[in-house]
Scaffold this active site. Structure first.
Site, PDB file in Angstrom:
ATOM      1  N   LYS A  50      50.944  40.428  32.575  1.00 25.90           N
ATOM      2  CA  LYS A  50      49.857  40.968  31.757  1.00 25.90           C
ATOM      3  C   LYS A  50      50.356  41.930  30.688  1.00 25.90           C
ATOM      4  O   LYS A  50      49.793  41.996  29.605  1.00 25.90           O
ATOM      5  CB  LYS A  50      48.815  41.678  32.640  1.00 25.90           C
ATOM      6  CG  LYS A  50      47.845  40.717  33.301  1.00 25.90           C
ATOM      7  CD  LYS A  50      46.575  41.421  33.772  1.00 25.90           C
ATOM      8  CE  LYS A  50      45.564  40.394  34.289  1.00 25.90           C
ATOM      9  NZ  LYS A  50      44.338  40.998  34.791  1.00 25.90           N
ATOM     10  N   LYS A  75      47.578  29.781  35.034  1.00 26.81           N
ATOM     11  CA  LYS A  75      46.313  29.769  35.754  1.00 26.81           C
ATOM     12  C   LYS A  75      45.166  30.008  34.773  1.00 26.81           C
ATOM     13  O   LYS A  75      45.325  30.705  33.778  1.00 26.81           O
ATOM     14  CB  LYS A  75      46.300  30.825  36.867  1.00 26.81           C
ATOM     15  CG  LYS A  75      45.976  32.243  36.422  1.00 26.81           C
ATOM     16  CD  LYS A  75      45.639  33.118  37.611  1.00 26.81           C
ATOM     17  CE  LYS A  75      45.089  34.469  37.177  1.00 26.81           C
ATOM     18  NZ  LYS A  75      43.690  34.436  36.740  1.00 26.81           N
ATOM     19  N   LYS A 104      40.310  34.885  32.841  1.00 26.80           N
ATOM     20  CA  LYS A 104      39.289  35.446  31.955  1.00 26.80           C
ATOM     21  C   LYS A 104      39.918  35.960  30.682  1.00 26.80           C
ATOM     22  O   LYS A 104      39.281  36.002  29.645  1.00 26.80           O
ATOM     23  CB  LYS A 104      38.572  36.602  32.648  1.00 26.80           C
ATOM     24  CG  LYS A 104      37.663  36.163  33.771  1.00 26.80           C
ATOM     25  CD  LYS A 104      36.751  37.315  34.193  1.00 26.80           C
ATOM     26  CE  LYS A 104      36.733  37.471  35.700  1.00 26.80           C
ATOM     27  NZ  LYS A 104      37.662  38.511  36.172  1.00 26.80           N
TER      28      LYS A 104
HETATM   29  P1  ATP Z   1      41.654  38.703  34.463  1.00 21.53           P
HETATM   30  O1  ATP Z   1      42.295  37.745  33.483  1.00 21.53           O
HETATM   31  O2  ATP Z   1      40.795  39.765  33.828  1.00 21.53           O
HETATM   32  O3  ATP Z   1      42.636  39.235  35.472  1.00 21.53           O
HETATM   33  P2  ATP Z   1      40.887  36.686  36.350  1.00 21.53           P
HETATM   34  O4  ATP Z   1      40.371  35.431  35.812  1.00 21.53           O
HETATM   35  O5  ATP Z   1      42.300  36.717  36.840  1.00 21.53           O
HETATM   36  O6  ATP Z   1      40.607  37.805  35.258  1.00 21.53           O
HETATM   37  P3  ATP Z   1      40.050  38.417  38.510  1.00 21.53           P
HETATM   38  O7  ATP Z   1      38.773  39.190  38.422  1.00 21.53           O
HETATM   39  O8  ATP Z   1      41.340  39.132  38.231  1.00 21.53           O
HETATM   40  O9  ATP Z   1      39.906  37.154  37.518  1.00 21.53           O
HETATM   41  O10 ATP Z   1      40.152  37.715  39.921  1.00 21.53           O
HETATM   42  C1  ATP Z   1      39.038  37.430  40.737  1.00 21.53           C
HETATM   43  C2  ATP Z   1      39.433  36.449  41.822  1.00 21.53           C
HETATM   44  O11 ATP Z   1      39.618  35.140  41.254  1.00 21.53           O
HETATM   45  C3  ATP Z   1      40.756  36.786  42.509  1.00 21.53           C
HETATM   46  O12 ATP Z   1      40.622  36.516  43.893  1.00 21.53           O
HETATM   47  C4  ATP Z   1      41.754  35.827  41.902  1.00 21.53           C
HETATM   48  O13 ATP Z   1      42.828  35.531  42.767  1.00 21.53           O
HETATM   49  C5  ATP Z   1      40.866  34.616  41.671  1.00 21.53           C
HETATM   50  N1  ATP Z   1      41.377  33.781  40.583  1.00 21.53           N
HETATM   51  C6  ATP Z   1      41.504  34.152  39.287  1.00 21.53           C
HETATM   52  N2  ATP Z   1      41.961  33.129  38.541  1.00 21.53           N
HETATM   53  C7  ATP Z   1      42.121  32.073  39.388  1.00 21.53           C
HETATM   54  C8  ATP Z   1      42.552  30.729  39.216  1.00 21.53           C
HETATM   55  N3  ATP Z   1      42.906  30.270  38.015  1.00 21.53           N
HETATM   56  N4  ATP Z   1      42.585  29.917  40.299  1.00 21.53           N
HETATM   57  C9  ATP Z   1      42.227  30.373  41.518  1.00 21.53           C
HETATM   58  N5  ATP Z   1      41.807  31.635  41.747  1.00 21.53           N
HETATM   59  C10 ATP Z   1      41.748  32.481  40.704  1.00 21.53           C
HETATM   60 MG    MG Z   2      43.180  38.528  37.417  1.00 19.97          MG
END
Ligand code: ATP
Ligand code: MG
Length: 331
Positions: free
Chosen positions: A112, A195, A198
């Site tokens: 990040k 992956k 967001k």
């Molecule tokens: P950010 O980019 O802001 O970190 P994010 O998409 O990674 O957002 P988080 O809020 O950090 O979302 O994570 C919420 C949950 O979703 C966590 O349990 C994380 O492991 C899961 N998660 C996030 N992205 C994925 C993905 N691509 N596949 C499976 N699980 C995911």
């Molecule tokens: Mg995340």
């Protein structure tokens, strides 16, 4: 019943398929046989710069989506992290237990902080896995439903729990990650080496709140691989494999069954069917989310009750910790 804790960041206008399949589906399922604590982790969100009004709005939209997906406030505590000050308080104690080198090994921080377009890196982004450890340990959670990207942070949480328990006496329950088979890492449709996230460009991310046309368009434009056969091959065909995984998660058909089903057809047919199963599943979630946001009074009532319930567990844990580390009790 054993406890479960998990959190999600209010860092976008919508959650995405990775969040749903990697974590949120398991949140909903675990309510049946666990005492669940689920939070919108706004303290984590500000580890990168947020616009205050946008953050406030996204916190509510996040809570609405969680309810729409099936988090049941009668059974589970649904709350906003900043409403329970014990998270930040235990977070500090945990920081003082964490080695600098240990924190430096977290790969998500490296990703990040060095990502293209990432702003200046805050100390909060560096220590966020330690706050996450506090989130989990406060509730004595036995299971933590998360995606694969959180495995390393869960290991850190376990190390910190072990360290605290051996230094100050048994205090924390040892948490286990609860990571699903198959959907633990849903890939970005445009960059299937990363992956879905967001905080990546939106084109490769299927948002739960995207309308059906936008979803179909993103799926149609998904990067596929050379060759034309619809078969799963995580190394040679990550894009196609990702689409098969998503199809399977919604249709309930196994990937092997889907390979049979698509024998003789091409990537275009696969994409059409994926769009159909995804948009059909998301429609009711979108309708329910909109309903909950039409008048937020009920939503705010749920969050207040959730925070009260969470504090009922978090406050005694923090009191024990303060006592064990040697803080003089206030009068
Ligand atoms: P950010 O980019 O802001 O970190 P994010 O998409 O990674 O957002 P988080 O809020 O950090 O979302 O994570 C919420 C949950 O979703 C966590 O349990 C994380 O492991 C899961 N998660 C996030 N992205 C994925 C993905 N691509 N596949 C499976 N699980 C995911
Ligand atoms: Mg995340």
């Amino acid at each position: 019943a054993p406890r479960v804790l998990s959190g999600i960041q209010p860092t976008a206008d919508s959650f995405h398929l990775g969040n749903l399949l990697g974590a949120l589906r398991q949140w909903v399922a675990l309510q049946d046989d666990h005492e669940a604590f689920y939070c919108v982790v706004d303290l984590h969100a500000i580890t990168v710069e947020q616009d205050p009004a946008v953050l406030r709005r996204r916190t509510l939209v996040s809570a609405a989506q969680l309810l729409a997906l099936g988090v049941d406030p009668e059974r589970s505590a649904l709350f906003v992290q900043s409403h329970v000050p014990e998270h930040a308080q235990l977070g500090w104690v945990m920081q003082c237990l964490t080695g600098f080198g240990e924190a430096s090994r977290m790969t998500q921080f490296k990703d990040k902080s060095t990502r293209e377009g990432a702003g200046p890196t805050s100390v909060g982004l560096f220590t966020y896995p330690v706050l996450q450890a506090a989130d989990i340990l406060l509730y004595q959670a036995a299971r933590v439903p998360v995606g694969e990207d959180q495995r390393q942070h869960l290991e850190l949480t376990r190390d910190l729990a072990t360290r605290f328990n051996s230094r100050y006496g048994p205090t924390f329950t040892m948490p286990e990650p609860y990571i699903p088979q198959g959907t633990a890492k849903v890939l970005d449709l445009q960059s299937p080496d990363k992956k879905m996230s967001k905080s990546l460009p939106d084109a490769g991310c299927i948002n739960l709140l995207d309308d059906a046309r936008a979803t179909a368009k993103k799926i149609r434009s998904a990067v596929t691989d050379t060759g034309r056969e619809v078969v799963a091959d995580p190394v040679g065909k990550p894009g196609v494999t990702n689409l098969l995984t998503i199809h399977s998660a919604f249709s309930g058909q196994s990937v092997a069954e889907l390979e049979q089903h698509f024998a003789g057809s091409g990537y275009g047919d696969l994409k059409k069917e994926v769009a159909a199963v995804v948009t059909e599943a998301l429609a009711p979630v979108q309708a329910r989310t909109a309903e909950l946001l039409a008048d937020t009074a009920e939503l705010e009532r749920v969050l207040a009750a959730g925070a009260a319930r969470a504090r009922g567990v978090a406050a005694p844990t923090l009191a024990t910790v303060y006592e064990r580390v040697g803080f003089l009790p206030p009068l």
